[in-house]
Design a protein around this motif. Structure first.
Motif, PDB file in Angstrom:
ATOM      1  N   ASP A   1      70.834  58.332  31.902  1.00 55.70           N
ATOM      2  CA  ASP A   1      70.645  58.478  30.460  1.00 55.70           C
ATOM      3  C   ASP A   1      70.952  57.175  29.724  1.00 55.70           C
ATOM      4  O   ASP A   1      70.405  56.933  28.647  1.00 55.70           O
ATOM      5  CB  ASP A   1      71.542  59.591  29.919  1.00 55.70           C
ATOM      6  N   ALA A   2      71.810  56.340  30.288  1.00 51.17           N
ATOM      7  CA  ALA A   2      72.223  55.109  29.606  1.00 51.17           C
ATOM      8  C   ALA A   2      71.465  53.877  30.080  1.00 51.17           C
ATOM      9  O   ALA A   2      71.266  52.936  29.306  1.00 51.17           O
ATOM     10  CB  ALA A   2      73.726  54.887  29.791  1.00 51.17           C
ATOM     11  N   LEU A   3      71.046  53.838  31.349  1.00 43.90           N
ATOM     12  CA  LEU A   3      70.470  52.625  31.926  1.00 43.90           C
ATOM     13  C   LEU A   3      68.976  52.812  32.164  1.00 43.90           C
ATOM     14  O   LEU A   3      68.554  53.727  32.867  1.00 43.90           O
ATOM     15  CB  LEU A   3      71.165  52.281  33.243  1.00 43.90           C
ATOM     16  N   THR A   4      68.175  51.909  31.580  1.00 46.14           N
ATOM     17  CA  THR A   4      66.733  51.903  31.778  1.00 46.14           C
ATOM     18  C   THR A   4      66.283  50.500  32.156  1.00 46.14           C
ATOM     19  O   THR A   4      66.956  49.504  31.822  1.00 46.14           O
ATOM     20  CB  THR A   4      65.979  52.359  30.515  1.00 46.14           C
ATOM     21  N   GLY A   5      65.153  50.409  32.821  1.00 49.28           N
ATOM     22  CA  GLY A   5      64.626  49.107  33.218  1.00 49.28           C
ATOM     23  C   GLY A   5      63.112  49.133  33.239  1.00 49.28           C
ATOM     24  O   GLY A   5      62.484  50.198  33.263  1.00 49.28           O
ATOM     25  N   SER A   6      62.508  47.954  33.224  1.00 56.69           N
ATOM     26  CA  SER A   6      61.052  47.862  33.267  1.00 56.69           C
ATOM     27  C   SER A   6      60.644  46.559  33.924  1.00 56.69           C
ATOM     28  O   SER A   6      61.394  45.566  33.924  1.00 56.69           O
ATOM     29  CB  SER A   6      60.454  47.945  31.855  1.00 56.69           C
ATOM     30  N   VAL A   7      59.434  46.560  34.488  1.00 59.06           N
ATOM     31  CA  VAL A   7      58.827  45.365  35.050  1.00 59.06           C
ATOM     32  C   VAL A   7      57.339  45.448  34.749  1.00 59.06           C
ATOM     33  O   VAL A   7      56.746  46.536  34.776  1.00 59.06           O
ATOM     34  CB  VAL A   7      59.090  45.244  36.567  1.00 59.06           C
ATOM     35  N   ALA A   8      56.726  44.319  34.429  1.00 55.72           N
ATOM     36  CA  ALA A   8      55.315  44.317  34.052  1.00 55.72           C
ATOM     37  C   ALA A   8      54.653  43.039  34.547  1.00 55.72           C
ATOM     38  O   ALA A   8      55.312  42.028  34.822  1.00 55.72           O
ATOM     39  CB  ALA A   8      55.161  44.443  32.536  1.00 55.72           C
ATOM     40  N   LEU A   9      53.359  43.091  34.658  1.00 52.59           N
ATOM     41  CA  LEU A   9      52.530  41.920  34.948  1.00 52.59           C
ATOM     42  C   LEU A   9      51.631  41.708  33.742  1.00 52.59           C
ATOM     43  O   LEU A   9      50.857  42.617  33.375  1.00 52.59           O
ATOM     44  CB  LEU A   9      51.700  42.142  36.211  1.00 52.59           C
ATOM     45  N   ARG A  10      51.712  40.526  33.109  1.00 57.63           N
ATOM     46  CA  ARG A  10      50.990  40.281  31.866  1.00 57.63           C
ATOM     47  C   ARG A  10      50.161  39.014  31.953  1.00 57.63           C
ATOM     48  O   ARG A  10      50.615  37.996  32.492  1.00 57.63           O
ATOM     49  CB  ARG A  10      51.967  40.153  30.693  1.00 57.63           C
ATOM     50  N   LEU A  11      48.987  39.094  31.396  1.00 57.17           N
ATOM     51  CA  LEU A  11      48.112  37.936  31.237  1.00 57.17           C
ATOM     52  C   LEU A  11      47.995  37.660  29.749  1.00 57.17           C
ATOM     53  O   LEU A  11      47.578  38.539  28.979  1.00 57.17           O
ATOM     54  CB  LEU A  11      46.734  38.219  31.843  1.00 57.17           C
ATOM     55  N   SER A  12      48.383  36.446  29.342  1.00 57.41           N
ATOM     56  CA  SER A  12      48.449  36.113  27.922  1.00 57.41           C
ATOM     57  C   SER A  12      47.667  34.842  27.639  1.00 57.41           C
ATOM     58  O   SER A  12      47.581  33.939  28.493  1.00 57.41           O
ATOM     59  CB  SER A  12      49.904  35.931  27.472  1.00 57.41           C
ATOM     60  N   GLY A  13      47.148  34.766  26.446  1.00 55.00           N
ATOM     61  CA  GLY A  13      46.472  33.561  26.000  1.00 55.00           C
ATOM     62  C   GLY A  13      46.658  33.375  24.514  1.00 55.00           C
ATOM     63  O   GLY A  13      46.740  34.350  23.755  1.00 55.00           O
ATOM     64  N   SER A  14      46.769  32.146  24.068  1.00 58.77           N
ATOM     65  CA  SER A  14      46.943  31.876  22.646  1.00 58.77           C
ATOM     66  C   SER A  14      46.330  30.529  22.295  1.00 58.77           C
ATOM     67  O   SER A  14      46.293  29.601  23.114  1.00 58.77           O
ATOM     68  CB  SER A  14      48.427  31.894  22.265  1.00 58.77           C
ATOM     69  N   ARG A  15      45.834  30.442  21.081  1.00 56.51           N
ATOM     70  CA  ARG A  15      45.298  29.188  20.541  1.00 56.51           C
ATOM     71  C   ARG A  15      46.165  28.816  19.353  1.00 56.51           C
ATOM     72  O   ARG A  15      46.212  29.537  18.351  1.00 56.51           O
ATOM     73  CB  ARG A  15      43.845  29.363  20.121  1.00 56.51           C
ATOM     74  N   VAL A  16      46.894  27.696  19.458  1.00 50.28           N
ATOM     75  CA  VAL A  16      47.931  27.316  18.509  1.00 50.28           C
ATOM     76  C   VAL A  16      47.510  26.051  17.768  1.00 50.28           C
ATOM     77  O   VAL A  16      47.098  25.060  18.392  1.00 50.28           O
ATOM     78  CB  VAL A  16      49.282  27.090  19.225  1.00 50.28           C
ATOM     79  N   THR A  17      47.609  26.073  16.454  1.00 51.94           N
ATOM     80  CA  THR A  17      47.290  24.919  15.616  1.00 51.94           C
ATOM     81  C   THR A  17      48.501  24.575  14.775  1.00 51.94           C
ATOM     82  O   THR A  17      49.030  25.428  14.044  1.00 51.94           O
ATOM     83  CB  THR A  17      46.095  25.226  14.697  1.00 51.94           C
ATOM     84  N   ASP A  18      48.967  23.327  14.877  1.00 54.40           N
ATOM     85  CA  ASP A  18      50.036  22.862  13.997  1.00 54.40           C
ATOM     86  C   ASP A  18      49.499  21.713  13.163  1.00 54.40           C
ATOM     87  O   ASP A  18      48.286  21.487  13.090  1.00 54.40           O
ATOM     88  CB  ASP A  18      51.280  22.479  14.797  1.00 54.40           C
ATOM     89  N   ALA A  19      50.375  20.958  12.550  1.00 54.47           N
ATOM     90  CA  ALA A  19      49.944  19.891  11.640  1.00 54.47           C
ATOM     91  C   ALA A  19      49.292  18.727  12.362  1.00 54.47           C
ATOM     92  O   ALA A  19      48.655  17.874  11.729  1.00 54.47           O
ATOM     93  CB  ALA A  19      51.148  19.394  10.833  1.00 54.47           C
TER      94      ALA A  19
END
Length: 601
Positions: A379-397
């Motif tokens: 009831d107190a302890l939970t856990g998770s594991v995942a496989l993720r594919l991420s992409g981002s397009r970042v623009t700064d100054a």
């Protein structure tokens, strides 16, 4: 008196009938409650149990009401005396000098001027002997159930319950009291208590019979419940089944019961009756900060998508509305959960999200896909594991960059708080490790993060709360690290009084210094929460945060904020208003206001 007291229910009915018949009534002039020879604690307990005293306080002083309450009080006051170890007491309740128990039901008085309750508790009895047998190995009986100890009636019941509980923990599901002998010796003011148990055989979990499902398939209900058929009966296992049913979010009611009699092969069959919750649900939320801007969120939930308990949640969020730093951020996400996958305590999930971010130091478009498993260890302890594919397009100054990475986030959460919405004691721990492998110019490394919260009640109306946050990115150069793994400080989630994400670092790119998040982060918050009424509370708080250029907490800066807050308890969580000012650092100035739902942490 006691025989008359047993007829009080009939007296209540008849008294009510006479009242409807229109008998004359007059108000009570005097109620005298006497407990000669009693200490203050016993006197308070007796008055608290008295229905007559309660009727007088509530203004229900018609003679019929007083007679009904007085007849009921014999049994109620006697129960208090027994609970406190007084077995030779006497109880007298008179209405204008007439004993209430002796008043004929058809002779209810037309008026009552004086009602007198006199309880003489007599001596307190002690146990001359106290035994429960047979006992399961390792049984610990209450300390007060022993020769020489005060003979409180509640201790006898607690001893029987403890002994039966130990037998049930050992698998004897039908353990019960077979006989009891309780003898009071008025000459020596002692009580001899002997309880005999019938443990019955050790039983195994048998078949599970389910009922009440409408959209959920019965076989999936059995999988979600996860009853360990064939294993030794255990109340702890029953509690785990009930917890799984609650966590699933599918049911508005789930009742797990035992068969009345053991079955074949020393087994105990179980029954599970459920009521499914409404199929769909939606909700909205809002927060407001004078510098961070507004936040509006909404979700839509389907609880049973394909009849197997699958939950689909679609969520949208807009943050930074009207902020003075950066612009509005848009986020949308979709998550599908399937309970009881591989095991009753494991759920599988798939997720997708998209975001358009307008942060202080950059703008970004981000997409993420993933799937994984979450497991409830307890009831107190939970856990998770995942496989993720991420992409981002970042623009700064200075440039526009594309980041692509595959990550494996692992998280553990340990929650020992007494309440998730408004905790007063306990602690909460959250740890995360996210190794990531970059494609192309994206770096590879690992993000580490942790958060700890603790709560301690100070008396009945104050709580001391603390929070510590820490994070680090290792193995990846800062400019090659996806921005979602870097750290800022400032705002309602870290340091109140400082503008949102106002503390970061600057990295040299060519001949220019580029502002961005840091590779290390630490923040500390302390709150003193006090309640001034049942619904209104005041809070004093201090927050401090650090962001470093490297994952080793070097080359960084600190800032801090402090302020006061107001809380209004709605019953499901407090509405929060915080006023904060910067007290250290050079990232902000002026008063900042935060309005939201729930405690800050």
């Amino acid at each position: 008196m006691l025989k008359a007291a047993k007829r009080w229910k009939t007296g209540c009915w008849l008294a009510g009938a006479l009242a409807l018949a229109g008998l004359p009534a007059a108000g009570l002039e005097q109620l005298v409650f006497e407990v000669p020879g009693a200490d203050a604690a016993l006197s308070r307990a007796l008055e608290a149990a008295s229905l007559t005293r309660q009727a007088e306080r509530e203004g229900r002083t018609a003679p019929q009401d007083l007679l009904a309450a007085a007849r009921a009080d014999y049994a109620r006051l006697l129960a208090v005396l027994y609970a406190q170890g007084h077995y030779a007491g006497t109880i007298g309740i008179t209405l204008d000098g007439r004993e209430a128990a002796a008043i004929a039901l058809l002779d209810a008085p037309g008026r009552v001027d004086t009602l007198r309750i006199t309880v003489r508790p007599g001596a307190r009895f002690a146990f001359s002997s106290a035994s429960v047998a047979p006992l399961a190995p390792g049984t610990a009986l209450p300390e007060g159930f022993a020769p020489g100890a005060p003979a409180f009636s509640g201790v006898i019941g607690a001893a029987a319950a403890a002994a039966i509980g130990e037998w049930r923990d050992a698998g004897h599901a039908k353990a019960e009291v077979a006989a009891q002998s309780i003898v009071a010796d008025h000459r020596s003011t002692t009580l001899a208590a002997a309880i005999t148990l019938r443990p019955g055989p050790q039983l195994l979990f048998g078949a599970l019979a389910t009922s009440g499902t409408q959209r959920l398939r019965p076989e999936r209900l059995a999988e979600i419940a996860g009853l360990p058929t064939g294993e030794v009966f255990s109340p702890a296992a029953v509690a785990r089944v009930q917890a799984r049913l609650r966590r699933s979010g599918i049911f508005s009611s789930a009742v797990l019961g035992e068969a009345a009699l053991p079955g074949l092969g020393d087994s105990i069959d179980m029954t599970l009756a459920v009521i499914e919750a409404p199929l769909r649900r939606f909700g909205i939320g809002a927060e407001l900060s004078s510098r961070d801007g507004g936040r509006v969120s909404a979700f839509w939930l389907h609880r049973n998508l394909w009849g197997g308990g699958e939950r689909l949640r679609v969520e949208g969020e807009v943050t930074g509305i009207g902020t003075s730093a950066g612009g509005a951020d848009l986020r949308a996400s979709l998550r599908l959960d399937r309970p009881a996958t591989f095991s009753a305590d494991t759920q599988a999930f798939a997720e997708a999200s998209a975001a358009r971010l307008d942060e202080v130091d950059h703008r970004a478009l981000a997409l993420r896909l993933g799937f994984g498993l979450a497991h409830d260890f307890s009831d107190a302890l939970t856990g998770s594991v995942a496989l993720r594919l991420s992409g981002s397009r970042v623009t700064d100054a200075f440039a526009t960059e594309t980041f692509r990475q595959l990550s494996l986030p692992v998280a553990l959460t340990f929650d020992r708080r007494d309440s998730a919405a408004d905790p007063m004691r306990g602690y909460w721990l959250d740890l995360g490790v996210t190794p990531f492998a970059g494609f192309g110019a994206t770096g590879s490394g690992v993000q580490l993060r942790g958060e700890a919260r603790g709560y301690r009640a100070l008396g009945g109306r104050a709580v001391l709360a603390g929070r510590a946050q820490i994070g680090s990115v290792l193995g990846s150069a800062l400019l090659e690290t996806p921005r979602e793994y870097l750290f800022h400080s400032g705002g309602g989630g870290s340091v109140r009084g400082q503008p949102y994400q106002s503390l970061g670092v600057e990295v040299l790119r060519g001949f220019d210094l580029v502002p961005m998040g840091g590779a290390s982060f630490a923040a500390f918050s302390g709150e003193l929460r006090g309640r001034i009424t049942e619904n209104i509370g005041l809070v004093a708080f201090y927050d401090a945060g650090f962001v470093g250029l490297t994952g080793g907490f070097a080359d960084g800066g600190w800032h801090a904020g402090a302020g006061l807050g107001l809380r209004y308890d709605t019953g499901i969580g407090p509405i929060r208003l915080d006023l904060a000012m910067p007290v250290a650092g050079n990232t902000g100035d002026g008063l900042q206001i935060y309005l939201g739902i729930g405690q800050a942490f």
